[in-house]
Structure formats: structure tokens, C-alpha cells
Design a protein around this motif. Structure first.
Motif, short mmCIF file in Angstrom:
data_model
loop_
_atom_site.label_atom_id
_atom_site.label_comp_id
_atom_site.label_asym_id
_atom_site.label_seq_id
_atom_site.Cartn_x
_atom_site.Cartn_y
_atom_site.Cartn_z
N GLU A 124 -12.03 14.37 18.81
CA GLU A 124 -11.16 15.47 18.39
C GLU A 124 -10.01 14.95 17.51
O GLU A 124 -9.65 15.58 16.50
N PHE A 125 -9.47 13.78 17.85
CA PHE A 125 -8.42 13.19 17.02
C PHE A 125 -8.94 12.87 15.62
O PHE A 125 -8.23 13.06 14.62
N ARG A 163 -9.09 15.86 13.49
CA ARG A 163 -7.76 16.28 13.06
C ARG A 163 -7.11 15.30 12.08
O ARG A 163 -6.02 15.56 11.58
N LYS A 164 -7.80 14.17 11.85
CA LYS A 164 -7.19 13.09 11.05
C LYS A 164 -5.88 12.63 11.68
O LYS A 164 -4.89 12.33 11.03
N GLN A 165 -5.89 12.57 13.00
CA GLN A 165 -4.69 12.26 13.78
C GLN A 165 -4.91 10.97 14.58
O GLN A 165 -5.96 10.81 15.21
#
Length: 315
Positions: free
Chosen positions: A71-72, A75-77
């Protein structure tokens, strides 16, 4: 053979077989019973084993699940980890080591003062000679993270040909014990032991007088620790690996030991370690940080996980 068995150290790094008839007067346990001891632990202690794996990962900063990491990435997180677990456990172990004092023997009467001074000198010499200041924090760290830790006593040939007793840290991620045991010091355990993956060549060197049976790697005797999952042979084939298990058990009022694989018992005998009353003792000296209502042993990470997850989720 006894010397080879005693010198073997496991520092680096298992479905229940058919029930065999047990002779209560047998000198040693048969192979099927030895294997059943290991598999019983793996079946009955699945929750404890999984919690230990998670505790190690939390301490080392691996605190996100694969789904969360995916999921990160969408999100490019970056997955930011504020590892308070390691910091807290390091401070606890550091405090324990700083408060640790040199052992001292006390005389019961004034007439025994000279003997107490000699006992103090002997104990301090043994601890220094075995590098206890370096091993002590490892044992404390194991208890804080995995929930239990300890040492194993071993025998090696001394400089004058006489046997010397020494000790090493137990690899807790390969350790197993009687699942019915719940006392913090394992004094109620009827057996304890641990295993390691070895190659056929290593096994042949350890037991040159024994014909090692092939075709039984012993995968059912593995707790599938993170280190086990990454085990590989130099030639890239896992078919040459064999699970070697070292077990110590109570049999007819005495402690016995056996080294076995999934196919055969390689060596066995009675414990060479005696207590002050001359009774055989187990080579493992273990302790637990805590034991819960289910009889599972756990460390400090259990109480920190929810707070750690909350801290990470606030990024």
C-alpha cells in the motif's frame, strides 16, 4: 563418540509420527519417541513460536506486513518505522548489565571464611575464562525479546588431557522443550533440546564411525525460523541438508541425551553433569521472562506492540 557429541555446538543456525510402544524400563528412548517430543512442541506451541518470530522482527525494525508495504508503494510513500521497541529493550538490558555484580560466596560460619574466599575466586575465574561479560547481555536480550534464554554446558578436552566444562549461549530460535512445562526455570520440563541444519559432509565429520542414512532431511523437525527459511547448501541444492537434533530428557530418574536425525539415532548416553548430590543434570540452564495463562513464554515485546503500531500508524 561422547566427546564428539559434547563438543558439538549449535550456536548458528518440526505432524506427529505414529505412536510407538514405550517400554517404561528401557534405558533410552526410541527414535519415534524422540521425534514425537520435537513435533509435539511444534504443534502445541505454534502461538508461542509465531510470537517469537514477530518479536524478533519488531526488535529489528521489520514491523510492517507485506500488504502494508504494498500500500505504501502504491502511494509512493516511504514506510517510516519509529522503532521504540529496540530502544527500550536495549536500555533494559544495558541497565541489567550495569547493575550486575561480581559473584561472591558467603561463609555460613566464621570457620568457613577461607573456603568462601576460595569459592569466590574459583567462580570468578570460571566466568572470566568463559567470557561471561560478553555472553551475559546476549542471554538477557534473548529473554527480553523471545521470552526465554539460557546457556548450555559442554565438555571439551583440557590442556592436560582432562575434560573441561564450559558453556555457551543457547540459540533460542532453534530451542524446543516439553510443552507441558510452565515453570519459569523449566524445572518441570521432561525434555529440552534444539536442532540445526547441517550438510551430510559435516555429519560425516562429526560421526565418522556411524553410517549416516540418507534420504531423510528432517524437514518435519524444523521450527521454520527466519534463519532456517534462508538456509541453503553451497551447491544450491537443499537435498543435502539434514536436521540434526540434540535432545536431553528424563528417563527412569536420570537425565539422558541423544543426537538424532529424521532417520536414525547417531549417538546417545547419560548426562555427565552432576549436581551437588551426585544426581545427573540437564546441560541446559534456562529461564523465562514471563509465562502467561496459556503456559506460553513471552518477553517485553508483547506489551510494546500495540503502542509501537500506533506510533508507526501516525506517520
Amino acid at each position: 563418540m561422547m566427546q564428539q557429541a559434547a563438543d558439538f555446538a549449535f550456536g548458528d543456525a518440526p505432524r506427529r509420527p505414529p505412536v510407538a510402544k514405550i517400554d517404561p524400563k528401557a534405558k533410552y528412548w526410541p527414535l519415534e519417541r524422540l521425534k514425537r517430543c520435537y513435533t509435539s512442541y511444534l504443534q502445541d506451541k505454534q502461538a508461542e513460536i509465531q510470537e517469537q518470530k514477530d518479536a524478533r522482527r519488531y526488535y529489528h525494525g521489520s514491523q510492517w506486513t507485506p500488504a502494508q508495504l504494498a500500500e505504501f508503494r502504491l502511494r509512493k510513500q516511504p514506510a517510516m518505522t519509529f522503532n521504540r521497541v529496540a530502544r527500550k529493550i536495549n536500555s533494559i538490558v544495558g541497565l541489567i548489565e550495569r547493575l550486575r555484580q561480581d559473584p561472591k560466596a558467603f561463609a555460613p560460619t566464621p570457620a568457613h571464611e577461607q573456603g568462601a574466599e576460595l569459592a569466590t575466586a574459583v567462580v570468578r575465574y570460571v566466568l572470566d575464562e568463559q567470557d561471561w561479560p560478553a555472553k551475559s547481555p546476549i542471554v538477557a536480550m534473548d529473554g527480553a525479546i523471545e521470552g526465554y534464554g539460557g546457556i548450555e554446558r559442554l565438555i571439551e578436552q583440557g590442556d592436560h588431557g582432562d575434560p573441561d566444562i564450559w558453556f555457551d549461549v543457547v540459540a533460542v530460535d532453534s530451542f524446543f522443550y516439553d510443552p507441558r512445562s510452565f515453570k519459569p526455570d523449566f524445572s518441570d520440563a521432561s525434555y529440552m533440546g534444539y536442532g540445526k541444519w547441517v550438510t551430510q559432509e559435516t555429519l560425516a565429520e562429526l560421526f565418522p564411525d556411524v553410517e549416516v542414512l540418507g534420504g531423510a532431511g528432517g524437514d518435519e523437525l524444523s521450527s521454520d525460523s527466519d534463519r532456517d527459511a534462508r538456509w541453503f547448501s553451497p551447491d544450491g541444492e537443499t537435498s543435502t541438508r539434514i536436521r540434526l537434533v540434540d535432545i536431553w530428557y528424563r528417563c527412569n530418574g536420570r537425565w539422558c541425551w541423544a543426537l538424532f536425525t529424521g532417520a536414525q539415532i547417531l549417538d546417545e548416553g547419560e548426562s555427565p553433569f552432576l549436581d551437588e548430590k551426585g544426581k545427573p543434570e540437564c546441560k541446559f540452564v534456562m529461564y523465562s521472562a514471563a509465562v502467561d495463562h496459556d503456559g506460553d513464554r513471552y518477553g517485553f515485546v508483547r506489551q510494546m506492540r500495540s503502542a509501537q503500531d500506533s506510533l508507526n500508524a501516525k506517520q
